[in-house]
Enzyme design. Structure first.
Site, PDB file in Angstrom:
ATOM      1  N   HIS A 112      57.428  45.950  57.174  1.00 47.07           N
ATOM      2  CA  HIS A 112      56.667  46.041  58.535  1.00 47.07           C
ATOM      3  C   HIS A 112      57.481  45.626  59.564  1.00 47.07           C
ATOM      4  O   HIS A 112      58.285  44.879  59.373  1.00 47.07           O
ATOM      5  CB  HIS A 112      55.410  45.148  58.199  1.00 47.07           C
ATOM      6  CG  HIS A 112      54.477  45.370  57.180  1.00 47.07           C
ATOM      7  ND1 HIS A 112      54.759  44.900  55.934  1.00 47.07           N
ATOM      8  CD2 HIS A 112      53.386  45.984  57.246  1.00 47.07           C
ATOM      9  CE1 HIS A 112      53.579  45.217  55.129  1.00 47.07           C
ATOM     10  NE2 HIS A 112      53.079  46.091  55.931  1.00 47.07           N
ATOM     11  N   ASP A 114      58.795  44.314  50.448  1.00 49.00           N
ATOM     12  CA  ASP A 114      57.658  45.283  50.397  1.00 49.00           C
ATOM     13  C   ASP A 114      57.956  46.755  50.761  1.00 49.00           C
ATOM     14  O   ASP A 114      57.341  47.650  50.748  1.00 49.00           O
ATOM     15  CB  ASP A 114      56.424  44.812  51.306  1.00 49.00           C
ATOM     16  CG  ASP A 114      56.686  44.175  52.738  1.00 49.00           C
ATOM     17  OD1 ASP A 114      57.927  44.369  53.144  1.00 49.00           O
ATOM     18  OD2 ASP A 114      55.861  43.843  53.378  1.00 49.00           O
ATOM     19  N   ASP A 126      62.064  43.642  56.158  1.00 49.72           N
ATOM     20  CA  ASP A 126      60.772  43.716  55.601  1.00 49.72           C
ATOM     21  C   ASP A 126      60.276  45.057  56.186  1.00 49.72           C
ATOM     22  O   ASP A 126      60.619  45.644  56.942  1.00 49.72           O
ATOM     23  CB  ASP A 126      59.769  42.624  56.113  1.00 49.72           C
ATOM     24  CG  ASP A 126      58.337  42.528  55.701  1.00 49.72           C
ATOM     25  OD1 ASP A 126      58.108  41.487  54.769  1.00 49.72           O
ATOM     26  OD2 ASP A 126      57.412  43.359  56.164  1.00 49.72           O
ATOM     27  N   HIS A 133      55.332  38.195  61.785  1.00 51.65           N
ATOM     28  CA  HIS A 133      54.427  38.804  62.724  1.00 51.65           C
ATOM     29  C   HIS A 133      53.691  37.796  63.667  1.00 51.65           C
ATOM     30  O   HIS A 133      53.125  38.283  64.825  1.00 51.65           O
ATOM     31  CB  HIS A 133      53.065  39.333  61.751  1.00 51.65           C
ATOM     32  CG  HIS A 133      53.515  40.508  60.994  1.00 51.65           C
ATOM     33  ND1 HIS A 133      54.034  41.419  61.405  1.00 51.65           N
ATOM     34  CD2 HIS A 133      53.157  40.756  59.733  1.00 51.65           C
ATOM     35  CE1 HIS A 133      54.250  42.658  60.523  1.00 51.65           C
ATOM     36  NE2 HIS A 133      53.805  42.107  59.361  1.00 51.65           N
TER      37      HIS A 133
HETATM   38 ZN   LIG Z   1      55.772  42.992  55.111  1.00 53.42          ZN
END
Ligand SMILES: [Zn+2]
Length: 303
Positions: A162, A247, A160, A124
């Protein structure tokens, strides 16, 4: 003739010392992944800090200095999610150093594959913005390091749950870097629609594969096989970096995707041979048992 070792895990005691307080991205995650490393007797290498040159290929010096100074002052919150303690900067730049050392070892033919087991995660983090638990973008630092070493084409596969907004933004207009992400969408951080495909000379070298909340393992792996694999194969990279978050596991408390632990091993087997590596970099994954099991499956697939 020197032999290529199949696998090494890059580790450091510093990875436990980034302490964001009461937070899902917690030091016990490192205990879970190290338990997996010991269970399969995977070889380990001690990671050192990334060089300032390597960090500055991605991040402006003033941005790096601001995080370092916040840590030296005892730590604090960068945003609601992103909190640093005294050793967080050292941990982050060592997680990046793990990634650059792994790239060097894979490119030299010393290692077939590598898994960098650091924290805080990185995908991120934008060039000049820490966010989403991330300070420094390790995958981006690894890519930039490889490009500076003369590698023509690098692919980043981000599984991931996200979207890796930071990695996407950093290589948005770079035709030498393919970014492929499967992620829950719409979801944090808000980016990652199919319409985001890169810009300028890099148009088409960003491939977003959004999955709706509740997507099953079958839906995830179908999308992986029908969209991610053709994109990776078509790009024909010289090196493959994987932003390996866990995740998307069905037991993860933050996300709502349906992968089993074994699915992460299958994904790993499937991408072997797409360029040198893979060099995997730990991103998210917040259920400790799922993290232990999933990392064990990945290590078994690599070893
Ligand atoms: Zn994540």
């Amino acid at each position: 003739m020197s032999q290529t070792r199949p696998l090494a895990c890059y580790v450091s005691d510093l990875f436990r010392e980034h302490d964001p307080g009461r937070h899902p991205e917690r030091p016990a995650r490192i205990d879970a992944v190290m338990q997996a490393v010991r269970a399969v007797r995977a070889p380990v290498e001690e990671a050192g800090a990334a060089s300032q040159d390597d960090l500055e290929r991605v991040h402006p010096p003033a941005f790096l200095a601001a995080i370092r100074e916040l840590c030296e002052a005892g730590g604090g919150a960068i945003d609601l999610d992103t909190v640093v303690s005294e050793r967080s900067y050292d941990a982050a730049v060592t997680a990046s150093g793990a990634a650059t050392a792994a790239v060097d070892a894979v490119l030299a033919g010393d290692l077939g594959a590598a898994f960098c087991l650091g924290r805080p995660p990185g995908h991120h983090a934008e060039a000049a913005r820490a966010m989403g638990f991330c300070l420094v973008n390790h995958a981006a630092v690894a890519v930039a390091h490889a490009r500076a070493a003369g590698v023509d084409r690098v692919a980043v596969l981000d599984w991931d749950a996200h979207h890796g907004n930071g990695t996407q933004a950093i290589f948005w207009d770079d035709p030498a870097v393919l970014y492929v992400s499967l992620h829950q969408y719409p979801f944090y951080p808000g980016t990652g629609s199919r319409a985001e495909r890169g810009g300028g000379a890099g148009e088409g070298t960003t491939v977003n594969i959004p999955l709706t909340a509740g997507a099953s393992e079958r839906e995830f792996t179908d999308a992986f096989e029908s969209e991610a694999l053709p994109a990776l194969g078509g790009f024909d990279p010289d090196l493959l970096i994987v932003s390996a978050g866990f995740d998307a596991h069905r037991d993860d408390p933050l996300c709502d995707l349906g992968l089993s632990s074994a699915a992460f091993g299958d994904l790993t087997r499937t991408v072997r041979g797409i360029g040198a590596g893979p060099v995997l970099i730990l991103e998210g994954g917040y259920d400790l048992t799922a993290l232990y099991e999933s990392v064990s499956e990945v290590l078994a697939a690599l070893g």
